[in-house]
Design a protein around this motif. Structure first.
Motif, mmCIF file in Angstrom:
data_model
loop_
_atom_site.group_PDB
_atom_site.id
_atom_site.type_symbol
_atom_site.label_atom_id
_atom_site.label_comp_id
_atom_site.label_asym_id
_atom_site.label_seq_id
_atom_site.Cartn_x
_atom_site.Cartn_y
_atom_site.Cartn_z
ATOM 1 N N SER A 148 4.841 8.096 -4.665
ATOM 2 C CA SER A 148 6.477 8.305 -4.214
ATOM 3 C C SER A 148 6.991 8.167 -2.712
ATOM 4 O O SER A 148 6.739 9.291 -2.286
ATOM 5 N N VAL A 149 7.806 7.165 -3.012
ATOM 6 C CA VAL A 149 8.873 6.837 -1.654
ATOM 7 C C VAL A 149 9.582 6.969 -1.414
ATOM 8 O O VAL A 149 10.204 5.326 -1.808
ATOM 9 N N PRO A 150 10.825 7.831 -1.282
ATOM 10 C CA PRO A 150 12.007 7.781 -2.495
ATOM 11 C C PRO A 150 12.908 6.829 -1.126
ATOM 12 O O PRO A 150 13.720 5.962 -1.753
ATOM 13 N N GLU A 151 12.769 6.719 -0.233
ATOM 14 C CA GLU A 151 13.217 6.583 0.909
ATOM 15 C C GLU A 151 13.262 4.772 0.395
ATOM 16 O O GLU A 151 13.958 3.864 1.059
ATOM 17 N N GLY A 152 11.328 4.383 0.666
ATOM 18 C CA GLY A 152 11.494 3.259 -0.515
ATOM 19 C C GLY A 152 12.072 2.488 -0.699
ATOM 20 O O GLY A 152 12.970 1.387 -0.923
ATOM 21 N N GLU A 176 12.320 -1.691 -14.546
ATOM 22 C CA GLU A 176 10.704 -0.787 -14.333
ATOM 23 C C GLU A 176 11.459 0.200 -13.520
ATOM 24 O O GLU A 176 11.204 -0.307 -12.676
ATOM 25 N N ASN A 177 10.548 1.270 -13.991
ATOM 26 C CA ASN A 177 10.136 2.493 -13.021
ATOM 27 C C ASN A 177 9.486 3.238 -13.402
ATOM 28 O O ASN A 177 10.845 4.065 -14.229
ATOM 29 N N GLY A 178 8.445 4.077 -12.526
ATOM 30 C CA GLY A 178 8.321 5.121 -12.996
ATOM 31 C C GLY A 178 6.820 5.784 -12.532
ATOM 32 O O GLY A 178 6.427 5.029 -11.158
ATOM 33 N N PHE A 179 6.331 7.211 -12.836
ATOM 34 C CA PHE A 179 5.211 7.158 -12.556
ATOM 35 C C PHE A 179 4.230 8.157 -13.382
ATOM 36 O O PHE A 179 4.487 8.713 -14.486
ATOM 37 N N TYR A 225 9.795 12.767 -8.974
ATOM 38 C CA TYR A 225 9.783 11.365 -8.456
ATOM 39 C C TYR A 225 11.088 10.841 -9.408
ATOM 40 O O TYR A 225 12.410 10.114 -8.596
ATOM 41 N N PHE A 226 11.385 10.917 -10.458
ATOM 42 C CA PHE A 226 12.440 10.337 -10.924
ATOM 43 C C PHE A 226 13.892 10.914 -10.148
ATOM 44 O O PHE A 226 15.056 9.941 -9.700
ATOM 45 N N ARG A 227 14.060 12.409 -10.190
ATOM 46 C CA ARG A 227 15.429 12.182 -9.765
ATOM 47 C C ARG A 227 15.341 12.118 -7.760
ATOM 48 O O ARG A 227 16.803 11.570 -7.125
ATOM 49 N N SER A 228 13.788 11.969 -7.101
ATOM 50 C CA SER A 228 14.029 11.453 -6.050
ATOM 51 C C SER A 228 14.942 10.397 -6.118
ATOM 52 O O SER A 228 15.226 9.394 -4.898
#
Length: 506
Positions: A369-373, A394-397, A411-414
């Motif tokens: 999980s790397v929201p900054e990236g 697509e985006n998921g964890f 993950y989704f929130r960030s």
């Protein structure tokens, strides 16, 4: 020097915290949310209704040891039989659209147009009609890795004839489904799919030498995509008035103390840029052409292993996207391979990638999980490709099998907060966001060990019961309010999950 300056500037990282004047919790007006699946990963019914054998049907039988739990997608999530139930879940949770893929083998069992399976066409029309009746927009991916095995026996994507075979198939898809479908993507993640010609981590699992098969595959996929785009323009757009693009997988880049923007850009170009550059700028990225030629010579080849596009093809491929279809999950830190200082070339890119130990793990070793990236990536696409309209497709964890999937919610929130900031502060043109995935499904060489769904599927049950996870209720509230929600109290989650289930089974 000018080229280097552009590379450096394109990875300027803007601080993403405490944005004065920006509400980073609410989504722009008109922003849409969707969920995604793909045919082989969810459908099952692998040999029903005159479906032909796909490369995945063949691969899982010939190489069961290639899959972590030695599983297969013969039944998978059984969405072939349970698509109406899935549509009801999508409706209950409030999603605006459903992205799913068509199985080439279910439409053309032997891959070619002399045998068109009417039952396969009827099945997908039934899905689309159910979605539309429930005010869910169908978004169709024409090809998600799974072409007929008989075509693979003739070379698959390493054979240039595959371009015409794909075009024949795509024409049927446009003709049959286009009157009801207004958004198509041609091919999902060419870079990942073409890896099947370099290793046995995905179908067709061919270990061809030194990336030669990978580059041939990618070259032909880009031609096939462009031909399908132009065919839609010439024959279908006037009557169907839809949008068409390709799904491009892209990783984010994060800089460490070295601030190595050159390596970050090289890593980007060797992955995301292999599709993005030909479509938005023209031809393969210069650094890719230079490096592959260099390493090809080192390996003893008399010319580059990367095929060359003619000027006509460069022009023909450029511009073949009505939106940027972005598949993105994680990020990396890129550095030069130190072996190259000693004249040893271990890869075409010359890049090694690392992760920070503080990045939060998922059930897949590479997915952090790397929201900054993710925010950096959205700005990179804006700068490099002239701010295209972006649909996150697509985006998921992945979780470990738990129902209370708090890590996924975090993950989704960030990631979504980064997306909102990229739109509102940085002017990125992003209008859709798609979760991978609606359901737990079969995840290629990970099998069923890395569940991505916001809906849990009981793969031990013949009925493949669906149970919403905590993230499903969280998403229901996000969509209802059009606003990011905090991670909810578990008692509230469980109460609302029960409510969703009761509504679903009513």
């Amino acid at each position: 020097m000018k080229h280097t300056l552009i590379l450096v500037l394109s990875w300027i990282v803007i601080p993403h915290t405490s944005c004065d004047g920006i509400d980073s919790l609410t989504f722009p007006d008109g922003f849409l949310f969707g969920v995604a699946t793909s045919s082989y990963q969810t459908e099952g019914a692998w040999n029903e209704s005159d479906k032909g054998v796909s490369i995945f049907d063949s691969w899982v039988q010939s190489c069961p040891e290639c899959i972590a739990d030695r599983s297969h997608g013969n039944i998978a999530s059984d969405s072939y039989h349970k698509y109406e139930e899935d549509a009801m879940l999508i409706k209950q949770l409030g999603f605006n659209y459903y992205r799913f893929s068509i199985s080439w083998s279910r439409i053309l069992p032997n891959g070619l147009t002399n045998n068109v399976n009417k039952e396969g066409i009827r099945h997908y029309k039934d899905i689309i009609e159910v979605l539309l009746r429930n005010s869910i927009e169908p978004v169709v991916t024409i090809y998600h890795y799974d072409h007929p095995q008989v075509l693979e026996e003739m070379g698959g994507w390493t054979n240039e004839l595959m371009v015409e075979w794909y075009l024949d198939y795509a024409k049927i898809v446009f003709r049959e489904f286009g009157p009801m479908v207004k958004i198509f993507t041609t091919i999902n993640e060419p870079q990942e799919m073409c890896a099947g010609y370099n290793d046995n981590g995905t179908a067709p699992g061919k270990l061809l030498p030194n990336m030669v098969g990978y580059y041939l595959c990618l070259h032909n996929v880009l031609k096939a995509h462009a031909k399908a785009y132009h065919m839609y323009d010439d024959e279908f757009r006037a009557s169907q008035n839809g949008l068409i693009s390709i799904n491009n997988p892209c990783s984010g880049q994060v800089l460490d103390d070295s601030r190595d923007t050159i390596s970050a850009d090289t890593s980007f170009q060797f992955y995301c840029g292999m599709v993005g550059h030909p479509i938005y700028i023209g031809d393969y990225p210069p650094i890719v052409k230079e490096r592959v030629a260099l390493v090809s010579k080192y390996l003893g080849y008399h010319k580059s292993r990367l095929p060359t596009f003619s000027p006509k093809w460069i022009s023909y491929i450029k511009g073949t996207a009505d939106f940027f279809g972005l598949n993105s999950y994680t990020s990396e830190i890129a550095h030069p391979d130190p072996d190259e200082a000693r004249g040893i070339y271990n890869s075409d890119s010359g890049i090694i990638t690392t992760h920070k130990p503080t990045w939060h793990n998922s059930s897949i070793f590479w997915l952090k999980s790397v929201p900054e990236g993710f925010g950096n990536l959205l700005r990179k696409i804006k700068v490099d490709y002239n701010n295209p309209l972006v649909f996150v497709t697509e985006n998921g964890f992945p979780d470990y099998g738990e129902l209370n999937d708090i890590d996924r919610i975090n993950y989704f929130r960030s990631y979504l907060e980064e997306l909102i900031i990229a739109v509102k502060r940085d002017g990125c043109r992003i209008s859709r966001y798609t979760i991978w995935s609606l359901l737990d499904n079969w995840e290629f060489h990970f099998g069923y060990t890395t569940p991505f769904g916001i809906i849990k599927v009981d793969f031990n049950s013949p009925s493949r019961e669906r149970i919403p996870k905590s993230s499903a209720y969280w998403w229901k509230e996000v969509i209802r309010t059009h606003r990011l929600q905090d991670v909810p109290n578990i008692n509230v989650i469980l109460a609302n999950i029960e409510s969703v289930l009761k509504s679903h089974h009513r």
